[in-house]
Design an enzyme around this catalytic site. Structure first.
Site, PDB file in Angstrom:
ATOM      1  N   GLU A 281       0.642  -1.247   0.026  1.00  0.00           N
ATOM      2  CA  GLU A 281      -0.007  -0.151  -0.031  1.00  0.00           C
ATOM      3  C   GLU A 281       0.747   1.365   0.145  1.00  0.00           C
ATOM      4  O   GLU A 281       0.380   2.250  -0.392  1.00  0.00           O
ATOM      5  CB  GLU A 281      -1.020  -0.045   1.202  1.00  0.00           C
ATOM      6  CG  GLU A 281      -1.879  -1.119   1.160  1.00  0.00           C
ATOM      7  CD  GLU A 281      -3.191  -0.571   0.242  1.00  0.00           C
ATOM      8  OE1 GLU A 281      -3.296   0.449  -0.154  1.00  0.00           O
ATOM      9  OE2 GLU A 281      -3.973  -1.776  -0.001  1.00  0.00           O
TER      10      GLU A 281
ATOM     11  N   ASP B 101      -7.884   7.496  -3.812  1.00  0.00           N
ATOM     12  CA  ASP B 101      -7.377   6.436  -4.660  1.00  0.00           C
ATOM     13  C   ASP B 101      -7.722   6.205  -6.131  1.00  0.00           C
ATOM     14  O   ASP B 101      -8.593   7.105  -6.250  1.00  0.00           O
ATOM     15  CB  ASP B 101      -7.296   4.998  -3.834  1.00  0.00           C
ATOM     16  CG  ASP B 101      -8.833   4.389  -3.897  1.00  0.00           C
ATOM     17  OD1 ASP B 101      -9.877   4.988  -4.322  1.00  0.00           O
ATOM     18  OD2 ASP B 101      -8.973   3.635  -3.057  1.00  0.00           O
TER      19      ASP B 101
END
Length: 161
Positions: free
Chosen positions: A29, A38
């Site tokens: 991540e 995102d």
């Protein structure tokens, strides 16, 4: 997989799937201490944390991010434990925890790869991870890289034995 992650995982031989996943997720991540959207347009912070508790404009601390990650991984580890009905090693479970953390519990529970795993087709299940490389209607190199790491972890015991 980065040499650093590989070395860390080798040092964690015998660790629980949750412990392994808590090392893998930050590598996959990355960390961002300020909230951002995102690739799918979801407000996110730290190690992929999403939710209504994110404070826009706040700068999160490393300690807050680690606490969120440890809390966030719990339901995914529990979902993997409930969903996997065959004996699977801790590396396979860790790969599934990191995968479900990325795609969501429901997607994981309804995935063909879980069906393959529970049918005892471990190699096909691990290979199935590589199909999950799309977000927002397009294929992403970052997801391809992530799935490759998860695939390696899924096959870890057979690869390093």
């Amino acid at each position: 997989m980065s040499p650093g992650l590989k070395k860390t995982l080798l040092g964690l031989s015998g660790a629980s799937a949750l412990t392994l996943a808590s090392v893998i997720v930050p590598e996959l991540e990355g960390v961002r201490y300020a909230p951002y959207y995102d690739i799918a347009g979801v407000l996110t912070v730290c190690y992929g944390h999403t939710g209504k508790d994110i404070v826009r404009g706040k700068q999160y601390t490393p300690e807050e991010c680690l606490a969120m990650l440890n809390k966030d991984l719990q339901p995914f580890a529990q979902a993997v434990e409930r969903a996997v009905t065959v004996p699977a090693d801790e590396y396979q479970k860790a790969a599934l925890i990191t995968f479900s953390y990325n795609v969501g519990i429901s997607a994981f529970q309804h995935s063909a790869l879980l069906h393959e795993l529970n049918a005892g087709r471990f190699e096909q299940a691990c290979e199935g991870l590589k199909k999950w490389t799309w977000a927002g209607g397009k294929q992403w190199k970052g997801l391809m890289n992530r799935r490759e790491v998860e695939y390696e972890v899924c096959r870890w015991k057979r690869n390093v034995s």
